[in-house]
Design an enzyme around this catalytic site. Structure first.
Site, short mmCIF file in Angstrom:
data_model
loop_
_atom_site.label_atom_id
_atom_site.label_comp_id
_atom_site.label_asym_id
_atom_site.label_seq_id
_atom_site.Cartn_x
_atom_site.Cartn_y
_atom_site.Cartn_z
CE LYS A 1 -4.02 2.24 2.19
NZ LYS A 1 -4.95 1.44 3.58
CB SER B 1 -8.30 3.73 2.97
OG SER B 1 -7.31 3.06 3.79
CB SER C 1 -8.29 0.87 5.77
OG SER C 1 -8.82 2.29 6.32
#
Ligand SMILES: [Zn+2]
Lengths: 458, 471
Positions: free
Chosen positions: B68, B143, B167
């Site tokens: 990420k 997210s 997330s």
């Protein structure tokens, strides 16, 4: 009324407050004494330098302040180019926070006591550099070499009345810090302060960023004259922040509208609280390379009498033994202190510069046995062995039981119980009673002595 | 169903790489080719060329992984999907990345996300929304949107994500993958670009629970650069229920079911029925302390965010401010670079930390958080896990909720609980509804991550969910 906020830069530490960067940033090329942590790079996390907390506690003890039971950090938010995260990690005394220590005091030469409100730790920001001077430079350059150095902030109550007192306080403090191993006088600008000053009728004016004792006196003198002049001209002194211009020797208004600062404090969750228990604090006191006054103060605090405290404080080796032997119990501390300062010191004098580095737990046993049984000659002999580095066996200082006394005491106590006992039964009964009290006695010796005694009684 | 290299899970790849039947470069290039073919999913912000990892003896040697884009990677730009950091090149690796590299992993690229982790849909990115491979008109959840999409669409065998309020688990649920958020402190946060530092953790998105456990095993552990990290094992008197003869007991929280849509509820209820028939016992619990959980989560998250994001002022990151302007207006202008959601949370946090409001919001939220933590710790003495849906709704259409941010916040109601308490939580796919995946969430007891993973593997095996997007 004058109050000071003194910032002591902890240059005596090897590394910064939250990272491993060294503290000797002075003279290094800009931005060469940095890492992701002290420049606040995204994702970097602070890790507390526990040595900084210990040094902070030393300062707290030297100022007779009460350490908190734990050390917590907060984030203090404000935007400034020298502050890499735009918040400063600091300690806070509200919103559930506590300073490192609080409620201390310090005595000036004229006997006046200055109250210390609180002592807390925080990180130093970087430095802004204006090439060619503040007005001339086209750029504001930031150097982070200093960023993250540990600062200890000492906040006094507004107890000074004269500028000279503020100077004297700073001078004494600096000397005291040097004595406890926090070398500040070698490094220029490592003691900085802000001063709050107000005269009757006027509001409080804060003069920021004054470096060192002499400058404080100058700045405060200038400010007191300025404020008094204003008062005589009938101009009201308004609350404001000013800065001290060393070169021009005047204070200059920072021109910022004085509003209650909004720092949006919140707990720093990246740093779990550190518990400051009595053991840690005692160890710090023990390791303090303090002055005579410091040591004397600690001894008195533990209840050691005046003469004995002076003798212990005057001899760092004796003092160290005292600190490692004495317990948290003050009663016990005063007895141990007295033995060390008197009988033990007497023994030490007979030796030629002994190292006193033997096993302290063995010395502790010797002293405690003496406190219990008061056998001075045995204590002196055991102490001689200890000081000479000869291992001391427990029998050498444990109370030597006097069989005759024991027999007399037992007979007196048991008189009414032995009235109807005859001959051997009477003897056996008394043997049993005496051995109950002191099982290690030589039975044969006891038997013969007891027999003689009973014969004498008829 | 996919076949060949991309059909293999992380564990299988590692075994074959170590056995010598697969080449590391071949595996990497196969994935790289697919990443380039499926750019329409917008899963990656930065994709990388193959760089062989010299750690041939590493336990994950040759495994390619996606990371990420809020986890720092040395020399690889790390943007947090923000214009503010669009050119930021970290000079150091996050501890989790360093551990993966040391184990032999090669990084495929940095994945798209909601800016700074703020969002539940994957739409709040300065690099455009990430798309759900099950229906590219729909959101993949956020997210960690790009990490979940990469795993779901077979662009990566597994990925690192981060979880502040769900997330990792939300996008895992929306994409039919497994998303694991470890106990707070069990993976070092050093190098994770902070949004809400007391809530967030690095974790894993993978195709199976077993793969997630494999990667978690490498990145976990105490780190001297993160003082909140730990590898402490909970003491035995504190471990709650002990597994006995495979008998598990799960708590259900029916009070939250009002939030849950009909589709999700049906899928969830039938999974409960199935597990019940397999001998897993369930009981309903009412937890008063949950009523204010979502609110306290947003208070804590916004307050922490406002300080964590204060450093982006244009001095070292973001657009260079006009030097002729004064400092305050220059930084104000730089900070307009943040996206709308980020600005909203910074402002809310600043407001709630101001004097007069601090006690009213922030301290109250901490109080609620503490009570919830204690209550659920107590609950975990009687249960092995808490079972809920992960997301209360099915993935929505991109842009559909743009004017209804509160509705989006509500979709976090089931996931924020584990961030507030610090407990481990995992989302596993349980069913398809209307052709879209539904996830079930298992929350365990703090520190018992291994046990939660074992349990999740067992439950996955019982539910037998199979399926992957046909993309
Ligand atoms: Zn540093």
């Amino acid at each position: 009324m004058i109050g000071l906020e003194v910032h002591v830069q902890m240059v005596s530490l090897k590394s910064k407050l939250f990272c491993a960067c060294p503290t000797d940033y002075r003279g290094k090329p800009p931005n060469t004494n940095i890492c992701p942590i002290c420049t606040g790079l995204p994702g970097a996390l602070p890790v507390l330098n526990i040595k900084a907390v210990e040094e902070g506690l030393k300062i707290a003890l030297a100022l007779h302040a009460e350490p908190s039971t734990a050390s917590y950090f907060f984030r203090k938010s404000y935007f400034y180019p020298d502050l890499p995260k735009n918040f400063q990690i600091t300690q806070y005394d509200k919103a559930g926070g506590v300073p490192l220590a609080h409620d201390g005091h310090y005595t000036l030469k004229n006997g006046k006591t200055i109250r210390i409100e609180r002592i807390h730790m925080e990180e130093d920001p970087g430095r802004i550099y204006y090439e060619g001077g503040r007005g001339e430079s086209r750029f504001s350059l930031v150097d982070y070499n200093r960023s993250g150095i540990a600062l200890v902030e000492i906040v006094t109550s507004p107890d000074f009345t004269e500028p000279e007192e503020a100077r004297e306080f700073l001078e004494l403090l600096q000397k005291n810090l040097d004595e406890i191993g926090i070398n500040v006088s070698e490094y220029e600008g490592s003691v900085r302060c802000d001063a709050n000053i107000s005269y009757a009728g006027g509001e409080r004016v804060e003069v920021k960023n004054i470096s060192g004792a002499t400058e404080v006196e100058k700045a405060l003198r200038y400010e007191s004259v300025r404020q008094r002049n204003m008062a005589t001209r009938g101009v009201k002194v308004r609350r404001e922040t000013r800065s001290w211009d060393e070169r021009r020797r005047i204070t200059i208004s920072s021109r910022s509208k004085e509003v209650e600062a909004e720092y949006r404090y919140m707990p720093e969750e990246d740093l779990p609280p550190v518990s400051l228990n009595q053991t840690i604090i005692k160890n710090i006191a023990l390791n303090m390379r303090g002055s005579f006054e410091d040591r004397y103060r600690v001894c008195s605090k533990y209840g050691v009498g005046e003469e004995a405290a002076k003798r212990l404080a005057g001899d760092p080796a004796l003092y160290t033994l005292f600190m490692s032997i004495t317990g948290a119990n003050e009663m016990d501390a005063s007895r141990v202190g007295n033995v060390l300062a008197n009988e033990f010191a007497f023994v030490v004098k007979k030796h030629n510069n002994p190292s006193l580095s033997g096993d302290t737990s063995s010395l502790e046993n010797i002293i405690r046995a003496y406190i219990r049984n008061g056998d001075r000659s045995r204590f002196i002999s055991a102490a001689h062995s200890w000081v000479s580095g000869i291992p001391v066996r427990a029998e050498e200082y444990k109370p030597k039981v006097d069989i005759d006394t024991l027999i007399d005491e037992t007979l007196e106590k048991e008189m009414k119980n032995i009235g109807n006992l005859e001959g051997k039964r009477r003897l056996d009964y008394l043997m049993g009673q005496i051995l109950k009290v002191s099982s290690q006695l030589n039975r044969k010796e006891l038997y013969i002595k007891l027999q003689k005694k009973l014969e004498g009684l008829g | 169903m996919s076949s060949g290299i991309i059909s293999k899970g992380a564990r299988q790849l590692v075994d074959e790489l170590q056995g010598g039947s697969l080449e590391a470069s071949k595996v990497f290039e196969t994935y790289r080719k697919r990443i380039n073919e499926l750019t329409k999913l917008n899963a990656f912000i930065t994709s990388l060329e193959y760089k062989p990892n010299a750690r041939k003896e590493g336990s994950l040697y040759g495994l390619p992984l996606a990371i990420k884009d809020n986890i720092s990677t040395e020399g690889i730009r790390t943007t947090c999907a923000s214009l503010m950091l669009k050119d930021y090149m970290p000079p150091y690796d996050a501890t989790a990345v360093a551990k993966l590299k040391a184990a032999g992993v090669s990084i495929l690229g940095k994945t798209n996300m909601d800016e700074f982790g703020m969002g539940s849909s994957g739409e709040n990115s300065a690099f455009g929304p990430t798309r759900n491979p099950w229906d590219i008109e729909r959101v993949p959840g956020g997210s960690s949107s790009g990490s979940a999409v990469a795993v779901s669409a077979r662009l990566s065998p597994a990925a690192l994500g981060t979880d502040t309020g769900g997330s990792i688990r939300a996008p895992a649920s929306f994409t039919g993958t497994v998303g694991f958020k470890p106990s707070y402190g069990y993976v070092s946060r050093y190098g994770l670009i902070a949004y809400a530092n007391s809530l967030e953790q690095i974790g894993v998105i993978a195709r199976t629970v077993d793969d997630a456990a494999l990667i978690f095993g490498v990145i976990r552990g105490k780190d001297r650069f993160d003082s909140t990290s730990t590898d402490a094992k909970p003491v035995s008197s504190n471990t709650g229920r002990l597994f006995s003869g495979g008998h598990f007991k799960g708590a259900l929280l029916p009070q939250l079911s009002d939030l849950v849509s009909k589709d999700v509820r049906e899928a969830f209820d039938s999974s409960v029925a199935k597990l019940d028939s397999e001998g897993i016992e369930f009981a309903e619990e009412r937890v008063e302390e949950l009523e204010l959980a979502l609110k306290s989560y947003y208070v804590v998250a916004c307050c922490e965010a406002t300080t964590n994001l204060a450093r982006y002022d244009g001095v070292r990151y973001g657009p260079v401010a006009d030097p002729s302007r004064d400092w305050k207006s220059a930084i104000s202008e730089s900070r307009t670079m943040f996206g709308k959601e980020v600005k909203a949370r910074i402002m809310l946090g600043s407001y709630m930390l101001s004097s007069g409001y601090y006690e009213e919001y922030y301290l109250k939220a901490l109080y609620i958080r503490r009570n919830l933590k204690l209550r659920l710790l107590k609950l975990s003495e009687s249960y092995d896990f808490i079972y809920t849906p992960t997301m209360p709704v099915l993935p929505w259409k991109i842009g559909e909720m743009i004017d209804d941010p509160l509705q989006v916040y509500l979709s976090d109601a089931l996931t924020v609980i584990a961030n507030l308490t610090g407990a481990p939580a995992i989302s596993i796919p349980i069913a398809l509804k209307k052709g879209l995946p539904v996830g079930g969430q298992l929350q365990g007891r703090y520190g018992l991550d291994d046990r939660l993973l074992e349990l999740a593997a067992t439950i996955s095996g019982l539910l037998k969910f199979r399926g992957e997007p046909s993309i």
